[in-house]
Write a protein that holds these residues in place. Structure first.
Motif, PDB file in Angstrom:
ATOM      1  N   ALA A  21      -3.808  23.177  13.828  1.00  0.00           N
ATOM      2  CA  ALA A  21      -3.290  22.028  13.085  1.00  0.00           C
ATOM      3  C   ALA A  21      -4.264  20.861  13.174  1.00  0.00           C
ATOM      4  O   ALA A  21      -5.122  20.801  14.058  1.00  0.00           O
ATOM      5  N   LEU A  22      -4.132  19.950  12.219  1.00  0.00           N
ATOM      6  CA  LEU A  22      -4.777  18.654  12.306  1.00  0.00           C
ATOM      7  C   LEU A  22      -3.712  17.627  12.666  1.00  0.00           C
ATOM      8  O   LEU A  22      -2.565  17.725  12.242  1.00  0.00           O
ATOM      9  N   ARG A  23      -4.103  16.631  13.464  1.00  0.00           N
ATOM     10  CA  ARG A  23      -3.154  15.597  13.891  1.00  0.00           C
ATOM     11  C   ARG A  23      -3.628  14.238  13.396  1.00  0.00           C
ATOM     12  O   ARG A  23      -4.774  13.842  13.635  1.00  0.00           O
ATOM     13  N   LEU A  24      -2.752  13.556  12.676  1.00  0.00           N
ATOM     14  CA  LEU A  24      -3.011  12.171  12.299  1.00  0.00           C
ATOM     15  C   LEU A  24      -2.427  11.261  13.368  1.00  0.00           C
ATOM     16  O   LEU A  24      -1.222  11.251  13.595  1.00  0.00           O
ATOM     17  N   SER A  25      -3.290  10.500  14.005  1.00  0.00           N
ATOM     18  CA  SER A  25      -2.860   9.452  14.929  1.00  0.00           C
ATOM     19  C   SER A  25      -3.080   8.113  14.238  1.00  0.00           C
ATOM     20  O   SER A  25      -4.145   7.874  13.656  1.00  0.00           O
ATOM     21  N   THR A  26      -2.067   7.242  14.297  1.00  0.00           N
ATOM     22  CA  THR A  26      -2.168   6.004  13.525  1.00  0.00           C
ATOM     23  C   THR A  26      -1.273   4.914  14.105  1.00  0.00           C
ATOM     24  O   THR A  26      -0.288   5.201  14.798  1.00  0.00           O
ATOM     25  N   ASP A  27      -1.637   3.673  13.811  1.00  0.00           N
ATOM     26  CA  ASP A  27      -0.755   2.549  14.124  1.00  0.00           C
ATOM     27  C   ASP A  27      -0.049   2.053  12.863  1.00  0.00           C
ATOM     28  O   ASP A  27       0.610   1.015  12.874  1.00  0.00           O
ATOM     29  N   ALA A  28      -0.170   2.808  11.759  1.00  0.00           N
ATOM     30  CA  ALA A  28       0.605   2.524  10.553  1.00  0.00           C
ATOM     31  C   ALA A  28       1.991   3.146  10.692  1.00  0.00           C
ATOM     32  O   ALA A  28       2.199   4.035  11.530  1.00  0.00           O
ATOM     33  N   PRO A  29       2.964   2.709   9.910  1.00  0.00           N
ATOM     34  CA  PRO A  29       4.306   3.286   9.998  1.00  0.00           C
ATOM     35  C   PRO A  29       4.316   4.757   9.563  1.00  0.00           C
ATOM     36  O   PRO A  29       4.084   5.072   8.396  1.00  0.00           O
ATOM     37  N   VAL A  30       4.571   5.659  10.501  1.00  0.00           N
ATOM     38  CA  VAL A  30       4.520   7.095  10.233  1.00  0.00           C
ATOM     39  C   VAL A  30       5.510   7.493   9.141  1.00  0.00           C
ATOM     40  O   VAL A  30       5.208   8.317   8.266  1.00  0.00           O
ATOM     41  N   GLY A  31       6.698   6.927   9.154  1.00  0.00           N
ATOM     42  CA  GLY A  31       7.700   7.280   8.152  1.00  0.00           C
ATOM     43  C   GLY A  31       7.254   6.941   6.742  1.00  0.00           C
ATOM     44  O   GLY A  31       7.501   7.711   5.797  1.00  0.00           O
ATOM     45  N   TYR A  32       6.605   5.810   6.582  1.00  0.00           N
ATOM     46  CA  TYR A  32       6.110   5.431   5.260  1.00  0.00           C
ATOM     47  C   TYR A  32       5.031   6.418   4.780  1.00  0.00           C
ATOM     48  O   TYR A  32       4.972   6.748   3.593  1.00  0.00           O
ATOM     49  N   LEU A  90       0.819  -1.206   0.000  1.00  0.00           N
ATOM     50  CA  LEU A  90       0.000   0.000   0.000  1.00  0.00           C
ATOM     51  C   LEU A  90       0.851   1.252   0.000  1.00  0.00           C
ATOM     52  O   LEU A  90       1.919   1.291   0.630  1.00  0.00           O
ATOM     53  N   LYS A  91       0.378   2.280  -0.696  1.00  0.00           N
ATOM     54  CA  LYS A  91       0.967   3.609  -0.591  1.00  0.00           C
ATOM     55  C   LYS A  91      -0.091   4.567  -0.062  1.00  0.00           C
ATOM     56  O   LYS A  91      -1.227   4.576  -0.549  1.00  0.00           O
ATOM     57  N   VAL A  92       0.279   5.363   0.939  1.00  0.00           N
ATOM     58  CA  VAL A  92      -0.611   6.365   1.511  1.00  0.00           C
ATOM     59  C   VAL A  92      -0.126   7.743   1.080  1.00  0.00           C
ATOM     60  O   VAL A  92       1.022   8.112   1.330  1.00  0.00           O
ATOM     61  N   GLN A 125       5.474   8.688   1.546  1.00  0.00           N
ATOM     62  CA  GLN A 125       4.638   8.072   0.509  1.00  0.00           C
ATOM     63  C   GLN A 125       5.307   6.812  -0.050  1.00  0.00           C
ATOM     64  O   GLN A 125       5.301   6.549  -1.259  1.00  0.00           O
ATOM     65  N   ARG A 126       5.891   6.032   0.814  1.00  0.00           N
ATOM     66  CA  ARG A 126       6.567   4.804   0.410  1.00  0.00           C
ATOM     67  C   ARG A 126       5.575   3.636   0.412  1.00  0.00           C
ATOM     68  O   ARG A 126       4.694   3.545   1.273  1.00  0.00           O
ATOM     69  N   VAL A 127       5.740   2.756  -0.550  1.00  0.00           N
ATOM     70  CA  VAL A 127       4.927   1.548  -0.605  1.00  0.00           C
ATOM     71  C   VAL A 127       5.393   0.585   0.483  1.00  0.00           C
ATOM     72  O   VAL A 127       6.592   0.382   0.672  1.00  0.00           O
ATOM     73  N   TYR A 128       4.448   0.021   1.211  1.00  0.00           N
ATOM     74  CA  TYR A 128       4.796  -0.929   2.266  1.00  0.00           C
ATOM     75  C   TYR A 128       3.746  -2.034   2.325  1.00  0.00           C
ATOM     76  O   TYR A 128       2.631  -1.881   1.836  1.00  0.00           O
ATOM     77  N   ARG A 129       4.145  -3.133   2.947  1.00  0.00           N
ATOM     78  CA  ARG A 129       3.266  -4.299   3.044  1.00  0.00           C
ATOM     79  C   ARG A 129       2.333  -4.156   4.239  1.00  0.00           C
ATOM     80  O   ARG A 129       2.767  -3.831   5.347  1.00  0.00           O
TER      81      ARG A 129
END
Length: 599
Positions: free
Chosen positions: A155-166, A123-125, A170-174
């Motif tokens: 500001a808006l804040r994105l909270s996530t359990d996905a890899p923040v760096g990816y 996936l790419k985000v 915008q890196r593709v990751y599994r």
């Protein structure tokens, strides 16, 4: 139409505080904060070819298809993405809405859950909100599990359990497990994000399904009516009760015409039709909140002139400017912010305040029924209707360069006085009832004399007192109870309107040249008015056939915009348009088989 071309295959989400439009490839392409008329931080819908900014998109590596549907009876959108290697993810999109701590929790937030379904999806985000109407991409700061987007003073804040760096790169990751994204207020996310976002999804689903459960739908076309009703509710700003005409600005009424308007405001007229349709389904919560909004508008007017539209916060000044950094829908600018129609004189608005408000005197289900004091305030609105019923205005089609005494505006003024007489009778105010009945009779006589056009075909009502041209609003004379459906004057007027304005399966607002030239698209609500008139004049099978054709023009999300090309059927104009959804609800109720015939 190619996947890369901007179109109106859009899926609304929202919570009556913020809203968003998801395109057919899982991209959040339109969303304003902190409310519907705010800065479009997601604006790629109006950003021309710059599709990788002003968007929040999930994309599979090797993606070959995307299919979408709503979770039943909710605005929770499920998008299924499939890749050429057979891997699949599902994305759940929603804005949280449910009761918490005794009040409705409806944050300025978008929640998205990505669930791997098959294979080994990669996936790419792309998350690139903008600020200042597309002037620049929002700057970011980040921590271990969050990213802050500086979209303005806040500001808006994105909270996530996905890899923040990816996400940042915008890196593709599994994707090997469910991932949760919550873009909301700039504050630490309380609790475990996985469990909390899932809980929000479940409670939001429950809220909407219980709300839909209370709707009194017709037997036929239940799915279609429920979808329109949910979307109409999304167009209400709950804090004040205002109802916007559409969630977007500047989608052209027709290609390259400059007919690009900002519809993220509360038109008194559009809102009247919206609450009328939802009342027929029993959705009284929308009416109650809107009546509170109207009371504030009437109080602020202090017995004076009512504007045709206001902001969702009741602000009167809506200065119209353009957003130079946004190219427009398919590059067809300008993109407008604000709407100069607030300065127009439109006398129909007085009737459109009185008509929904009168229900509050009769309906025992309401939490707050209207009082004698409310009647006194409403009489001030009636006084303006009486004062202005035979005065020129811009009319309901908001002509910017000419004014006439429009028949529709006069009929609405008649309706205001007629309904005030009914309320006064109910309240036992005999003198006030006689007062308003006399005024209604005077207005009726004026309309019947001044708006009637004699011709060789027996005559018809004209769109204004000064001329004999026609417009589709004349079909509303029956709905407003000014004429009976079997009145020869209505039948002859309908015949002339249909002859001059009908284009196959579509109906124009008017055929005469206006401020921008000749109309190039049909106005969808007018086609529904045509269907209504067909039913009332005894042509029910023809009405049913035309209604089914109109349903076939809806987007995959089950919705309609304002306008339609009467040659190709392509949708144009702001989306989703409350007028058009009202047409679906009203006509379905009028044409559907009765529940009693199928039980």
């Amino acid at each position: 139409m190619s996947n890369g071309e901007t179109n109106l295959e859009l899926w609304p989400i929202g919570n009556c505080q913020v809203s968003g439009l998801i395109d057919s490839r899982a991209g959040l392409v339109w969303g304003c904060v902190p409310r519907v008329d705010g800065d479009p931080v997601f604006c790629s819908l109006l950003n021309g070819d710059s599709g990788n900014v002003g968007v929040w998109r999930f994309e599979l590596e090797g993606q070959v298809s995307a299919t979408q549907c709503y979770d039943r009876n909710t605005p929770i959108l499920i998008t299924r993405l499939e890749a050429e290697d057979g891997s699949v993810v599902e994305i759940s999109d929603f804005s949280p809405r449910f009761e918490r701590s005794g009040r409705m929790y409806r944050p300025v937030a978008y929640a998205r859950i990505v669930r791997p379904i098959a294979g080994a999806p990669r996936l790419k985000v792309t998350l690139k909100p903008m600020r200042d109407y597309g002037a620049q991409v929002a700057e970011t700061t980040n921590g271990t599990n969050h990213i802050r987007y500086l979209v303005g003073p806040q500001a808006l804040r994105l909270s996530t359990d996905a890899p923040v760096g990816y996400v940042l790169d915008q890196r593709v990751y599994r994707v090997e497990s469910d991932q949760h994204f919550f873009l909301g207020p700039d504050e630490p996310f309380g609790g475990n994000i996985r469990s909390e976002v899932r809980r929000m999804e479940a409670q939001t689903r429950k809220y909407w399904q219980l709300w839909a459960r209370g709707l009194a739908t017709p037997f036929e076309w239940q799915d279609e009516v429920i979808r329109c009703a949910i979307t109409l509710k999304l167009c209400q700003h709950e804090e004040t009760g205002a109802i916007v005409a559409a969630l977007t600005t500047s989608i052209p009424e027709a290609p390259n015409t400059g007919r690009n308007w900002d519809y993220r405001y509360c038109w008194i007229r559009d809102s009247y039709y919206t609450v009328q349709a939802l009342n027929r389904l029993g959705a009284l919560d929308v009416l109650e909140k809107y009546l509170a909004y109207l009371r504030n508008i009437v109080d602020d007017a202090k017995g004076g002139q009512i504007q045709p539209l206001y902001s969702v916060m009741g602000v009167a000044e809506l200065d119209e400017t353009t957003a130079p950094f946004l190219a427009g829908y398919r590059g067809m600018g300008p993109v407008r912010r604000g709407n100069a129609a607030y300065m127009q004189v439109q006398h129909d608005c007085y009737g459109q305040i009185v008509l929904p408000t009168t229900q509050a005197f009769f309906d025992k289900r309401l939490l707050r029924m209207a009082t004698d004091r409310d009647f006194e305030s409403l009489e001030q609105v009636g006084e303006m209707a009486w004062k202005m019923y035979d005065q020129p205005d811009a009319g309901l089609w908001e002509f910017r360069t000419r004014q006439e005494v429009h028949t529709y505006s006069s009929v609405m003024s008649w309706a205001a006085c007629d309904r005030l007489a009914n309320v006064a009778d109910y309240l036992g105010k005999e003198d006030r009832a006689a007062h308003w009945r006399e005024r209604a009779d005077t207005i009726r006589e004026k309309i019947e004399t001044e708006a009637w056009v004699e011709n060789g075909d027996g005559g018809h009502f004209g769109a204004s007192f000064e001329s004999d041209y026609l417009d589709a609003s004349l079909l509303q004379m029956v709905e407003l109870r000014f004429l009976e459906p079997d009145d020869p004057r209505f039948l002859s007027t309908f015949e002339m309107v249909e002859r001059d304005l009908r284009r196959g399966e579509h109906m124009l607002r008017y055929a005469a040249e206006d401020d921008f030239g000749l109309p190039e698209t049909a106005f969808n609500i007018c086609t529904f008015w045509l269907i209504d008139a067909l039913v009332r004049s005894g042509r029910k099978e023809e009405a049913r056939e035309l209604f089914c054709i109109m349903l076939g023009h809806r987007t995959k999300s089950g919705l309609l915009s304002e306008d339609m090309d009467f040659e190709t059927g392509e949708l144009w104009g702001n989306f989703p348009q409350t007028y058009s959804l009202v047409g679906v609800i009203n006509c379905a109720g009028l044409i559907s088989k009765s529940w009693n015939t199928v039980r």
